[in-house]
Enzyme design. Structure first.
Site, PDB file in Angstrom:
ATOM      1  N   THR A   1       0.824  -1.214   0.000  1.00 16.39           N
ATOM      2  CA  THR A   1       0.000   0.000   0.000  1.00 16.39           C
ATOM      3  C   THR A   1       0.856   1.263   0.000  1.00 16.39           C
ATOM      4  O   THR A   1       0.323   2.360   0.216  1.00 16.39           O
ATOM      5  CB  THR A   1      -0.921   0.025   1.234  1.00 16.39           C
ATOM      6  OG1 THR A   1      -0.122  -0.059   2.425  1.00 16.39           O
ATOM      7  CG2 THR A   1      -1.915  -1.115   1.197  1.00 16.39           C
TER       8      THR A   1
ATOM      9  N   GLY B   1       3.305   1.664   2.167  1.00 13.10           N
ATOM     10  CA  GLY B   1       3.672   1.899   3.555  1.00 13.10           C
ATOM     11  C   GLY B   1       5.166   2.053   3.768  1.00 13.10           C
ATOM     12  O   GLY B   1       5.600   2.753   4.695  1.00 13.10           O
TER      13      GLY B   1
ATOM     14  N   THR C   1       7.313   3.585   1.761  1.00 11.83           N
ATOM     15  CA  THR C   1       7.647   4.986   1.453  1.00 11.83           C
ATOM     16  C   THR C   1       7.169   5.922   2.552  1.00 11.83           C
ATOM     17  O   THR C   1       7.903   6.832   2.974  1.00 11.83           O
ATOM     18  CB  THR C   1       7.017   5.383   0.109  1.00 11.83           C
ATOM     19  OG1 THR C   1       7.469   4.485  -0.911  1.00 11.83           O
ATOM     20  CG2 THR C   1       7.391   6.798  -0.266  1.00 11.83           C
TER      21      THR C   1
ATOM     22  N   LYS D   1      18.355  -0.293   8.207  1.00 12.84           N
ATOM     23  CA  LYS D   1      16.975   0.093   7.939  1.00 12.84           C
ATOM     24  C   LYS D   1      16.342   0.821   9.111  1.00 12.84           C
ATOM     25  O   LYS D   1      15.579   1.762   8.923  1.00 12.84           O
ATOM     26  CB  LYS D   1      16.144  -1.143   7.585  1.00 12.84           C
ATOM     27  CG  LYS D   1      16.524  -1.798   6.268  1.00 12.84           C
ATOM     28  CD  LYS D   1      15.599  -2.953   5.941  1.00 12.84           C
ATOM     29  CE  LYS D   1      15.957  -3.577   4.601  1.00 12.84           C
ATOM     30  NZ  LYS D   1      15.049  -4.716   4.262  1.00 12.84           N
TER      31      LYS D   1
ATOM     32  N   TRP E   1       9.908  -5.097  13.420  1.00 15.23           N
ATOM     33  CA  TRP E   1       8.677  -5.900  13.493  1.00 15.23           C
ATOM     34  C   TRP E   1       8.565  -6.508  14.904  1.00 15.23           C
ATOM     35  O   TRP E   1       8.672  -7.717  15.078  1.00 15.23           O
ATOM     36  CB  TRP E   1       8.681  -6.995  12.438  1.00 15.23           C
ATOM     37  CG  TRP E   1       8.853  -6.489  11.023  1.00 15.23           C
ATOM     38  CD1 TRP E   1       9.924  -6.663  10.226  1.00 15.23           C
ATOM     39  CD2 TRP E   1       7.886  -5.747  10.269  1.00 15.23           C
ATOM     40  NE1 TRP E   1       9.714  -6.078   9.006  1.00 15.23           N
ATOM     41  CE2 TRP E   1       8.457  -5.503   8.997  1.00 15.23           C
ATOM     42  CE3 TRP E   1       6.609  -5.261  10.529  1.00 15.23           C
ATOM     43  CZ2 TRP E   1       7.803  -4.799   7.996  1.00 15.23           C
ATOM     44  CZ3 TRP E   1       5.956  -4.556   9.536  1.00 15.23           C
ATOM     45  CH2 TRP E   1       6.537  -4.327   8.294  1.00 15.23           C
TER      46      TRP E   1
ATOM     47  N   HIS F   1       4.236  -7.428   9.536  1.00 16.89           N
ATOM     48  CA  HIS F   1       2.959  -6.851   9.075  1.00 16.89           C
ATOM     49  C   HIS F   1       1.830  -7.227  10.038  1.00 16.89           C
ATOM     50  O   HIS F   1       0.827  -7.849   9.636  1.00 16.89           O
ATOM     51  CB  HIS F   1       2.633  -7.324   7.657  1.00 16.89           C
ATOM     52  CG  HIS F   1       3.540  -6.741   6.603  1.00 16.89           C
ATOM     53  ND1 HIS F   1       3.461  -5.431   6.181  1.00 16.89           N
ATOM     54  CD2 HIS F   1       4.554  -7.300   5.900  1.00 16.89           C
ATOM     55  CE1 HIS F   1       4.371  -5.203   5.251  1.00 16.89           C
ATOM     56  NE2 HIS F   1       5.065  -6.327   5.069  1.00 16.89           N
TER      57      HIS F   1
ATOM     58  N   ARG G   1      -4.945   1.529  -0.141  1.00 14.99           N
ATOM     59  CA  ARG G   1      -4.699   1.614  -1.584  1.00 14.99           C
ATOM     60  C   ARG G   1      -5.861   0.999  -2.340  1.00 14.99           C
ATOM     61  O   ARG G   1      -6.629   0.207  -1.782  1.00 14.99           O
ATOM     62  CB  ARG G   1      -3.383   0.892  -1.943  1.00 14.99           C
ATOM     63  CG  ARG G   1      -2.925   1.067  -3.380  1.00 14.99           C
ATOM     64  CD  ARG G   1      -1.646   0.310  -3.633  1.00 14.99           C
ATOM     65  NE  ARG G   1      -1.183   0.450  -5.011  1.00 14.99           N
ATOM     66  CZ  ARG G   1      -0.119  -0.142  -5.510  1.00 14.99           C
ATOM     67  NH1 ARG G   1       0.610  -0.957  -4.745  1.00 14.99           N
ATOM     68  NH2 ARG G   1       0.236   0.038  -6.772  1.00 14.99           N
TER      69      ARG G   1
ATOM     70  N   ALA H   1       2.178  -2.512 -10.505  1.00 12.07           N
ATOM     71  CA  ALA H   1       0.806  -2.933 -10.796  1.00 12.07           C
ATOM     72  C   ALA H   1       0.277  -2.265 -12.057  1.00 12.07           C
ATOM     73  O   ALA H   1      -0.508  -2.860 -12.805  1.00 12.07           O
ATOM     74  CB  ALA H   1      -0.103  -2.599  -9.609  1.00 12.07           C
TER      75      ALA H   1
END
Length: 616
Positions: A237, A239, A241, A263, A285, A290, A336, A475
């Site tokens: 979606t 996320g 960025t 990161k 995480w 996620h 999105r 996409a």
């Protein structure tokens, strides 16, 4: 030897032909040789010059003309007699070619003459027509002096004025701001300035009725206190960025420390060793890969309290956890378009993504293999075609956004036998809408600038650089037909309805915040005007009061008279009214009437009385 009659006539002066008789300038054909001999015997004749040859340095060309001592002024008969020997000396084919060339030369001369005269006549008539037009339009100007000169000068002046206006407009509004200066403005319609980022009209028609509380999202985020932003990252979606923007692109008193090659960044509160952001790029995480709404609401409080190794709390404590999160934890997410997100996830799975590290913890336990079967048997699902990706009934990509935003404990987590499928879908959709509406903030991938604007207004935190809208993604490169698109929409029918709801709420919030911002700016301008007018009146009253106190006639105001202050105020207001009216009379033109100015001044003075009394 007697000469022929035609030869004798050649030396005689030309005779005028009789009336009605055709003029003859040459002799009959049988006497041409005799005439040629006689003409050649005459010194200085054309035939003699031809026989003698051209002068030195002159070639024998067709256009070569003999050099004569005197200009030739002969009659038509002499010209005919002189030209005849020339043609007689040439061969028959040469003479024929010369006749053709002569005809062509005459035809070209005739055309040039006609064209020249035609253009001259056209210019003359056009000049008269323009003069007549300008004389009718600008009669008084054209009547003075020469009409043609005036019309020409006026036409030149208009052309120069038009060119000057074009140059001035080009300097005033360069670039694409002035579309009327471009040819495309006359051939194609002017682009709508209210077009949104996804090429849809920004002036949409709302479908849902939201209250003021739903539209007004302003969080009093205390970065130095205990408030925490929790980012719910849904796959594909945008996320990643947005998560980078949170740790690298926000103006903070103590910015996040991001090291090269790592990161995660360290985002501490000012003066503390605590983090204010719970996301992939700050804490990692910590609640699983996620993690969804169900996992975060159970895991974040324990992680923040330092109970990483403790087991998750039972579901009966969820109400207290949600209340605790409402006080300190501010959840945000990004949504999105379902079709684009589904295709992007399929391309990501084709490249080898599995998300096996996802825990899917619900009600204190992860799902079993019977509750959540796998769609592939190997290590990953790389290289799978789109049809196989859509055919798997256990694919978590179907309606992923609704599942990750809803409370799965309301439907028995991943156990599909708890309630019918229709009822389950309805409960999940309503739960996802409710959680999304009560979140502190959510954005849309298709509206990057509006997402940035709403986040800044919600948390009172500004970004350093603006967001960039990427219209070309992985996409978008996938070409699908209408049948496949309808099937994808059918597999994600819950996400389609949730996205429509979220888009309507998002755009209504954006318009509401913009209107509120304009109203706030207008209110501040009005307060500044009132403040400046009050200060002006106060200084004027003080100066008038000091002037009247120095006047000895005003010493009687010290007597115990209760109406003295009121009389003084009335006198000051009268003086102020007179002074303001005098200033306006001086500034206004002489043609304006004084009554209207006095009325405007008195009305403005009455409006200022209330503000001055507040100051006192």
């Amino acid at each position: 030897m007697a000469l022929p009659a035609c030869a004798v006539r050649a030396f005689e002066p030309p005779r005028q032909p009789e009336r009605g008789a055709p003029a003859r300038t040459t002799c009959p054909r049988r006497h041409s040789r005799v005439e040629a001999e006689l003409a050649a015997s005459r010194p200085g004749s054309v035939a003699a010059s031809v026989r003698a040859g051209p002068p030195r340095g002159v070639s024998h060309g067709f256009h070569t003309r003999p050099l004569l001592d005197k200009p030739r002024k002969a009659s038509s008969s002499l010209a005919g007699a002189a030209c005849a020997p020339l043609f007689a000396l040439l061969s028959r084919g040469r003479r024929r070619r010369m006749h053709v060339l002569r005809r062509r030369w005459d035809l070209g001369s005739l055309c040039r003459a006609l064209l020249t005269r035609g253009l001259a006549a056209l210019g003359h008539s056009l000049k008269h027509v323009l003069g007549a037009i300008f004389s009718k339009i600008f009669g008084p100007l054209a009547s003075v002096g020469n009409m043609d000169e005036k019309s020409n000068k006026l036409l030149l002046a208009l052309v120069m004025l038009f060119l000057f206006a074009v140059i001035v407009l080009q300097y005033v509004c360069p670039g694409t701001e002035c579309q009327l200066l471009r040819l495309q403005a006359f051939s194609s319609p002017v682009p709508d300035p209210y077009r949104s980022e996804d090429e849809s009209s920004a002036r949409f028609v709302p479908r849902y009725n939201f209250t003021r509380g739903d539209l007004l999202r302003k969080v009093d985020f205390d970065i130095k206190g205990d408030d925490l932003i929790v980012f719910l990252h849904i796959q594909k979606t945008g996320g990643t960025t947005f998560g980078r923007h949170l740790v690298r692109n926000i103006q903070l008193e103590q910015p996040c420390e991001c090291r090269v090659g790592q990161k995660k960044c360290t985002c501490h509160r000012p003066g503390k060793r605590e983090t204010w952001l719970f996301s992939r790029f700050s804490t990692g995480w910590s609640c699983g890969l996620h993690a969804d709404w169900t996992e975060l609401t159970s895991c974040v409080p324990s992680v923040v309290d330092g109970k990483r190794d403790a087991r998750l709390r039972p579901s009966r404590w969820r109400i207290f956890q949600i209340l605790d999160a409402a006080r300190n934890f501010h959840y945000i997410t990004i949504l999105r378009d379902p079709v684009s997100r589904y295709l992007s996830e399929w391309r990501h799975v084709q490249r080898g993504a599995t998300w096996k590290a996802s825990l899917h913890v619900c009600d204190g336990r992860p799902p079993t293999s019977e509750e959540l079967p796998s769609c592939y048997t190997g290590d990953d699902w790389s290289g799978c075609p789109l049809k196989e990706f859509m055919d798997c009934p256990y694919n978590l990509a179907n309606n992923r956004q609704v599942r990750m935003l809803s409370d799965l404990t309301l439907v028995g987590c991943y156990n599909l036998s708890v309630m019918p499928e229709k009822q389950r879908n309805k409960v999940l959709l309503e739960s996802a809408k409710s959680n999304l509406k009560h979140m502190a903030f959510f954005g849309l991938t298709e509206f990057q600038r509006k997402t940035q604007y709403l986040f800044e207004k919600t948390f009172n935190m500004n970004f350093i650089s603006p967001f960039t809208q990427y219209n070309t993604t992985r996409a978008s490169s996938v070409e699908i037909n209408e049948e496949i698109q309808k099937r994808i929409e059918g597999l994600n029918f819950l996400d389609m309805e949730l996205y429509s709801y979220a888009k309507d709420l998002f755009l209504q919030r954006y318009q509401f915040m913009r209107q509120k911002e304009h109203q706030e700016a207008r209110r501040k301008r009005q307060e500044q005007r009132k403040f400046l007018k009050g200060r002006l009146l106060q200084t004027h009253f003080q100066s008038q009061g000091q002037g009247q106190s120095q006047n000895p006639n005003q010493n009687q105001s010290q007597n115990p008279n209760p109406n003295a202050n009121q009389n003084l105020t009335q006198n000051l207001m009268q003086n102020l009214t007179q002074s303001l009216s005098q200033k306006e009379n001086l500034e206004s033109p002489k043609q304006n009437s004084g009554k209207e100015q006095n009325d405007n001044t008195s009305n403005g003075t009455n409006d200022y009385i209330g503000s001055v009394e507040k100051w006192r």
